[in-house]
Design an enzyme around this catalytic site. Structure first.
Site, PDB file in Angstrom:
ATOM      1  N   SER A 138     -57.430  -5.305  -3.370  1.00 21.25           N
ATOM      2  CA  SER A 138     -57.003  -6.221  -2.323  1.00 21.25           C
ATOM      3  C   SER A 138     -58.172  -7.150  -2.021  1.00 21.25           C
ATOM      4  CB  SER A 138     -56.605  -5.406  -1.086  1.00 21.25           C
ATOM      5  OG  SER A 138     -56.308  -6.244  -0.002  1.00 21.25           O
ATOM      6  N   LYS A 164     -54.244  -8.299  -5.357  1.00 15.02           N
ATOM      7  CA  LYS A 164     -53.574  -8.742  -4.139  1.00 15.02           C
ATOM      8  C   LYS A 164     -54.470  -9.751  -3.445  1.00 15.02           C
ATOM      9  CE  LYS A 164     -52.880  -6.164   0.072  1.00 15.02           C
ATOM     10  NZ  LYS A 164     -52.225  -4.976   0.663  1.00 15.02           N
ATOM     11  N   LYS A 166     -55.139 -12.019  -0.203  1.00 13.47           N
ATOM     12  CA  LYS A 166     -54.807 -12.220   1.203  1.00 13.47           C
ATOM     13  C   LYS A 166     -54.611 -13.708   1.445  1.00 13.47           C
ATOM     14  CE  LYS A 166     -55.149  -7.972   2.834  1.00 13.47           C
ATOM     15  NZ  LYS A 166     -54.086  -7.291   3.582  1.00 13.47           N
ATOM     16  N   ASP A 192     -50.613 -11.179   0.227  1.00 14.16           N
ATOM     17  CA  ASP A 192     -50.373 -10.420   1.469  1.00 14.16           C
ATOM     18  C   ASP A 192     -50.763 -11.301   2.650  1.00 14.16           C
ATOM     19  OD1 ASP A 192     -50.100  -8.619   3.538  1.00 14.16           O
ATOM     20  OD2 ASP A 192     -51.542  -7.153   2.768  1.00 14.16           O
ATOM     21  N   GLU A 217     -46.306  -9.784   0.479  1.00 14.06           N
ATOM     22  CA  GLU A 217     -46.333  -8.685   1.443  1.00 14.06           C
ATOM     23  C   GLU A 217     -46.376  -9.223   2.866  1.00 14.06           C
ATOM     24  OE1 GLU A 217     -49.359  -5.872   0.329  1.00 14.06           O
ATOM     25  OE2 GLU A 217     -49.403  -4.910   2.283  1.00 14.06           O
ATOM     26  N   ASP A 242     -45.032  -4.005   4.803  1.00 17.19           N
ATOM     27  CA  ASP A 242     -46.141  -3.096   5.119  1.00 17.19           C
ATOM     28  C   ASP A 242     -46.029  -2.770   6.611  1.00 17.19           C
ATOM     29  OD1 ASP A 242     -48.626  -2.040   5.866  1.00 17.19           O
ATOM     30  OD2 ASP A 242     -49.851  -3.555   4.904  1.00 17.19           O
ATOM     31  N   LYS A 266     -48.105   3.470   3.621  1.00 17.99           N
ATOM     32  CA  LYS A 266     -49.417   3.954   4.064  1.00 17.99           C
ATOM     33  C   LYS A 266     -49.110   5.159   4.929  1.00 17.99           C
ATOM     34  CE  LYS A 266     -51.571  -0.627   4.249  1.00 17.99           C
ATOM     35  NZ  LYS A 266     -52.055  -1.718   5.137  1.00 17.99           N
ATOM     36  N   GLY A 294     -53.577   0.693   1.393  1.00 21.54           N
ATOM     37  CA  GLY A 294     -54.879   1.239   1.802  1.00 21.54           C
ATOM     38  C   GLY A 294     -55.302   0.679   3.140  1.00 21.54           C
TER      39      GLY A 294
HETATM   40  O1  OSB Z   1     -52.503  -5.287   4.901  1.00 20.29           O
HETATM   41  O2  OSB Z   1     -52.758  -3.922   3.338  1.00 20.29           O
HETATM   42  C1  OSB Z   1     -53.206  -4.456   4.335  1.00 20.29           C
HETATM   43  C2  OSB Z   1     -56.787  -3.296   4.971  1.00 20.29           C
HETATM   44  C3  OSB Z   1     -56.767  -3.146   6.340  1.00 20.29           C
HETATM   45  C4  OSB Z   1     -55.630  -3.466   7.036  1.00 20.29           C
HETATM   46  C5  OSB Z   1     -54.499  -3.922   6.363  1.00 20.29           C
HETATM   47  C6  OSB Z   1     -54.494  -4.056   4.986  1.00 20.29           C
HETATM   48  C7  OSB Z   1     -55.683  -3.777   4.277  1.00 20.29           C
HETATM   49  C8  OSB Z   1     -55.837  -3.943   2.847  1.00 20.29           C
HETATM   50  C9  OSB Z   1     -56.942  -3.154   2.195  1.00 20.29           C
HETATM   51  O3  OSB Z   1     -55.187  -4.726   2.197  1.00 20.29           O
HETATM   52  C10 OSB Z   1     -56.492  -2.328   1.060  1.00 20.29           C
HETATM   53  C11 OSB Z   1     -57.545  -1.340   0.639  1.00 20.29           C
HETATM   54  O4  OSB Z   1     -57.796  -0.347   1.371  1.00 20.29           O
HETATM   55  O5  OSB Z   1     -58.109  -1.536  -0.427  1.00 20.29           O
HETATM   56 MG    MG Z   2     -50.662  -5.326   3.914  1.00 21.33          MG
END
Ligand code: OSB
Ligand code: MG
Length: 375
Positions: A138, A164, A166, A192, A217, A242, A266, A294
């Protein structure tokens, strides 16, 4: 029988190797809540509550979770006999709204206690069938498309099976299309948004359809399914939810309303392994792929994610990256590693979660502790 005698809470501070920016906030040091559950026979297991420092992802934070576990969650399970860890979630959820991450930290630890008792790896106890799990990365919001392309290129070269990206308004179509152009049509890319858009942005989001993403996402509000259904009708790209999936019921709603086609599970967000497995099974029956998200877990929380992702319907790569992606040094031995083809091994050679906590290191990182239950 699972019978928890004490639960010790511990906050540690672990700096990330690089700050991580998402549309709703930025984090550079994780405040991590670890739990030690000790049962009546003296066996201790570690688990993790994944709540962050600020309530920008869900209403929970590490500080609310500390209170919730100390005052309500731990007292509900301590001294009570459970024949199976699958019974714990309902006990924690009765007349007790929300606080899913607080509940999950304890509930998951009780699955680990059951695994220790059964002499089984956690992954096997829950019915996991995989020996390795496919891993994605991510990538936080970068300063420019070129910076993103660089990171994405490195990730693909390291073997990650999903990248992924952001996104947020101002850092979206241009960024993702730069990655698509530079990495080619076969690169496994997704985006995402962490709730950064509204339905007014439909036409803008539809521009992502041309980029052949695996999914987008959580584009809309964290607690909204109805508008995601409207959006999904107007996008070709599958919507993955999510934040919105906080229970089995919300996964059923997603399917019923057509609010998305893929679920990010999650375990912290849904209240633990019981609901995670139920969502997994429901999605499997209804042809909806799932993958493991995650929350920047330490090696302890990661162990649970790896076990969960070994279930058969986790058919897309998870945000379950190796320790070195996050930390200079993790708090567990062995650290989590990924091979050159983007696979993480499910630990199957010992009972329980498969990693040991490095106590010297933990003591040095500890900011506070508390114990619930008689010592
Ligand atoms: O939206 O998936 C998410 C981390 C913190 C809060 C929200 C998200 C995330 C990540 C990190 O995308 C994923 C990871 O732990 O590698
Ligand atoms: Mg997410």
């Amino acid at each position: 029988m699972i019978n928890v005698k004490t639960i010790r809470l511990r906050e540690i501070r672990l700096p990330l190797r690089e700050p991580f920016r998402i549309s709703s906030g930025i984090v550079s040091e994780r405040r991590i809540l670890l739990l030690e559950l000790t049962d009546a026979s003296g066996v201790t297991v570690w688990s993790e509550c994944v709540a962050g420092e600020a309530p920008n992802y869900s209403p929970e934070t590490i500080d609310t979770a500390w209170v919730a576990i100390s005052q309500w969650v731990a007292p509900r399970v301590i001294g009570r006999e459970f024949a199976h860890p699958g019974e714990v979630h309902d006990v924690l959820d009765k007349d007790f709204r929300g606080h899913n991450m607080a509940k999950a930290g304890v509930e998951m630890g009780m699955w680990a206690l059951a695994a220790e008792q059964a002499g089984l790896p956690l992954a096997r106890l829950i019915g996991g069938t995989r020996e390795t799990i496919a891993t994605g990365i991510s990538l936080g919001i970068q300063s420019s498309p070129a910076a993103l392309v660089q990171k994405a290129r490195e990730a693909i070269a390291e073997g990650y099976r999903k990248v992924k990206i952001k996104i947020m308004p101002g850092s979206d179509v241009q960024f993702v299309s730069a990655a698509r152009e530079e990495l080619g049509p076969d690169a496994p890319l997704m985006a995402d948004a962490n709730n950064a858009y509204t339905l007014d942005d439909v036409d803008h989001l539809a521009a992502l359809d041309a980029l052949d993403l695996m999914m987008i996402e959580q584009p809309l509000a964290w607690d909204d399914l109805v508008r995601h259904a409207e959006l999904q009708r107007r996008l070709e790209t599958p919507v993955c939810l999510d934040e919105s999936i906080t229970s089995l019921d919300r996964a059923i709603d997603m399917h019923t309303l057509g609010a998305g086609r893929i679920v990010n599970i999650k375990p912290g967000r849904v209240g633990g392994f019981g609901p995670s497995i139920a969502i997994h099974d429901y999605c499997q029956e209804h042809g909806t792929p799932v993958w493991c998200g995650g929350m920047f877990e330490s090696g302890v929380g990661r162990a649970y994610n790896v076990a969960l992702a070994s279930l058969p319907n986790f058919t897309k790569p998870g945000d379950v990256s190796p320790s070195a992606r996050y930390w200079e040094r993790d708090v567990v031995t062995p650290e989590w590693t990924m091979d050159a083809s983007g696979m993480v091994k499910v630990p199957l050679d010992q009972p329980g979660i498969g990693v040991t906590v490095d106590m010297n290191r933990i003591e040095n990182l500890t900011a506070r502790t508390a114990t619930v239950g008689a010592a």
